[in-house]
Design a protein around this motif. Structure first.
Motif, PDB file in Angstrom:
ATOM      1  N   SER A 140     -55.446 -45.804  72.435  1.00  0.00           N
ATOM      2  CA  SER A 140     -54.520 -46.389  73.129  1.00  0.00           C
ATOM      3  C   SER A 140     -54.907 -47.841  72.636  1.00  0.00           C
ATOM      4  N   LEU A 195     -55.450 -51.013  74.185  1.00  0.00           N
ATOM      5  CA  LEU A 195     -56.690 -51.517  74.870  1.00  0.00           C
ATOM      6  C   LEU A 195     -57.892 -50.985  74.395  1.00  0.00           C
ATOM      7  N   LEU A 232     -60.501 -53.505  72.152  1.00  0.00           N
ATOM      8  CA  LEU A 232     -61.926 -53.439  72.452  1.00  0.00           C
ATOM      9  C   LEU A 232     -62.939 -53.271  71.240  1.00  0.00           C
ATOM     10  N   ALA A 287     -62.871 -55.991  68.976  1.00  0.00           N
ATOM     11  CA  ALA A 287     -63.604 -57.198  69.417  1.00  0.00           C
ATOM     12  C   ALA A 287     -65.025 -57.136  69.454  1.00  0.00           C
ATOM     13  N   LEU A 303     -66.770 -47.707  78.756  1.00  0.00           N
ATOM     14  CA  LEU A 303     -65.317 -47.182  79.605  1.00  0.00           C
ATOM     15  C   LEU A 303     -65.781 -46.172  80.302  1.00  0.00           C
ATOM     16  N   LYS A 331     -68.565 -49.287  83.573  1.00  0.00           N
ATOM     17  CA  LYS A 331     -67.679 -50.193  83.685  1.00  0.00           C
ATOM     18  C   LYS A 331     -68.317 -51.432  84.249  1.00  0.00           C
ATOM     19  N   ALA A 339     -68.586 -59.141  80.365  1.00  0.00           N
ATOM     20  CA  ALA A 339     -67.544 -60.056  80.017  1.00  0.00           C
ATOM     21  C   ALA A 339     -67.867 -61.362  80.655  1.00  0.00           C
ATOM     22  N   ALA A 357     -61.118 -58.574  76.027  1.00  0.00           N
ATOM     23  CA  ALA A 357     -61.102 -57.283  75.695  1.00  0.00           C
ATOM     24  C   ALA A 357     -61.889 -56.396  76.639  1.00  0.00           C
ATOM     25  N   LEU A 358     -62.928 -56.726  77.163  1.00  0.00           N
ATOM     26  CA  LEU A 358     -63.705 -56.196  78.111  1.00  0.00           C
ATOM     27  C   LEU A 358     -62.936 -56.317  79.328  1.00  0.00           C
ATOM     28  N   THR A 359     -62.637 -57.055  79.804  1.00  0.00           N
ATOM     29  CA  THR A 359     -61.858 -57.348  81.086  1.00  0.00           C
ATOM     30  C   THR A 359     -60.648 -56.700  81.225  1.00  0.00           C
ATOM     31  N   ASP A 360     -59.842 -56.767  80.001  1.00  0.00           N
ATOM     32  CA  ASP A 360     -58.422 -56.054  80.014  1.00  0.00           C
ATOM     33  C   ASP A 360     -58.804 -54.502  79.963  1.00  0.00           C
ATOM     34  N   ALA A 361     -59.810 -54.017  79.226  1.00  0.00           N
ATOM     35  CA  ALA A 361     -60.008 -52.422  79.212  1.00  0.00           C
ATOM     36  C   ALA A 361     -60.615 -52.132  80.570  1.00  0.00           C
ATOM     37  N   VAL A 362     -61.633 -52.691  80.941  1.00  0.00           N
ATOM     38  CA  VAL A 362     -62.159 -52.206  82.441  1.00  0.00           C
ATOM     39  C   VAL A 362     -61.123 -52.010  83.439  1.00  0.00           C
ATOM     40  N   VAL A 382     -57.968 -49.328  81.453  1.00  0.00           N
ATOM     41  CA  VAL A 382     -58.149 -48.185  80.912  1.00  0.00           C
ATOM     42  C   VAL A 382     -58.306 -46.989  82.114  1.00  0.00           C
ATOM     43  N   GLY A 383     -57.530 -46.120  82.259  1.00  0.00           N
ATOM     44  CA  GLY A 383     -58.030 -44.976  83.142  1.00  0.00           C
ATOM     45  C   GLY A 383     -58.033 -43.729  82.168  1.00  0.00           C
ATOM     46  N   GLU A 392     -54.492 -46.118  78.885  1.00  0.00           N
ATOM     47  CA  GLU A 392     -53.871 -46.968  79.872  1.00  0.00           C
ATOM     48  C   GLU A 392     -52.714 -46.427  80.235  1.00  0.00           C
TER      49      GLU A 392
END
Lengths: 198, 198
Positions: free
Chosen positions: A3, A5, A9, A12, A32, A36, A43, B45-50, B53-54, B64
């Motif tokens: 996906s 995101l 990552l 990145a 992940l 987390k 971050a 990217a870390l913040t967005d993914a944490v 993403v579920g 996500e």
């Protein structure tokens, strides 16, 4: 494949040295799936460091203060300055416990082909320290590469014009090193610079 | 040894798998010296993914969306579900191109000693999919470890109680593998499960 995101990552993570696609995938899934909290801390630490860390006004090493801990320490020997290429080189010197003077970090070496000249390395700042009159000796500790040696030579000319003693690290067989694994160039140097056993 | 923000960044890098003190130092200096932009992107990217993403509501893989791309694809074969331990295992299956069914990700294996039971792996969700009636076959692809095999056995019992066909991946000599480097256990299995050459 993943996906968006997760893909981002992984991309990145590729900015890190030595991290290829497989390691990036492993890092992303590890954080992940299992950490987390660690990812959030990483971050935050990245953001804080990018915003806060700059260069020391005196020696150019990385620090968030205007003067780094070493330059701000009045008990260091202000008559000697050691010129290194990278901030991490300072750590090796400090760990040796054999050096009490100050440092100057070039953040690289002279490289005309890449457009890196004396001002990019902060050599004007170094020369202004030479002019200050405190410094009696400069220890050249750039890397033993063609560019490192050329940079050292350039700095030695500036230092000499200010009547400052110039020295460089001794070269030879490393302590604990086995001759079998030594390269020919190092051995040739160690032979020609052999010292007398009293 | 370093200034606090740099120390914190190095510590933060240690959460990554396979990153020790030396690598963490190298990563921190690399980003701060040469790639602050990359560091900022990595933090984002870390913040967005944490945050984003579920787990997929259907197969528990990381995504996500509420349904992952595979579960949301109506052209997949809904009569087969393959049970794997980790989200990254799905990639290997997809790269093989030999599987068209759905997946179910356990995020680990049964491990009573660590307090990981059937509900922690989402086996109630898997059983509710078995009850749905669409699934005719379950392919067990947990790791070839004691815990992986035990988990596979547990799931096979549930599947059989729903009259679902249970299969597992063939074991033997890997393609392109040299016998010289094969372990005894694998070879013993490959001998006892030898197939007839017509």
């Amino acid at each position: 494949m993943y996906s968006p995101l997760i893909d981002e990552l992984m991309q990145a993570f590729r900015v890190l040295p030595g991290v290829g696609p497989k390691s990036a995938q492993r890092m992303a899934f590890h954080l992940l799936e299992r950490d987390k909290e660690g990812a959030t801390k990483l971050a935050q630490a990245l953001t804080d460091a990018v915003e806060g860390v700059g260069r020391c006004d005196c020696c150019q090493t990385l620090t968030e203060q205007s003067l780094c801990r070493i330059c701000a320490n009045p008990r260091r020997d202000s008559s000697v300055v050691c010129v290194v290429e990278n901030p991490s080189d300072i750590i090796i010197f400090e760990q040796s416990g054999a050096y009490q003077g100050f440092y100057f970090v070039l953040h690289g070496h002279l490289s005309p082909i890449d457009g890196i000249g004396p001002s990019d390395l902060g050599l004007d700042l170094l020369e202004s320290r030479f002019s200050g009159g405190d410094i009696k000796e400069v220890v050249l500790a750039t890397n033993s590469t063609v560019e490192g040696e050329a940079t050292a030579h350039y700095i030695s000319e500036i230092a000499k014009s200010h009547n400052i003693l110039v020295s460089k690290l001794a070269q030879g067989v490393p302590l604990g090193g086995e001759l079998e694994y030594l390269d020919g160039g190092t051995l040739a140097h160690a032979i020609s610079s052999r010292t007398r056993v009293e």
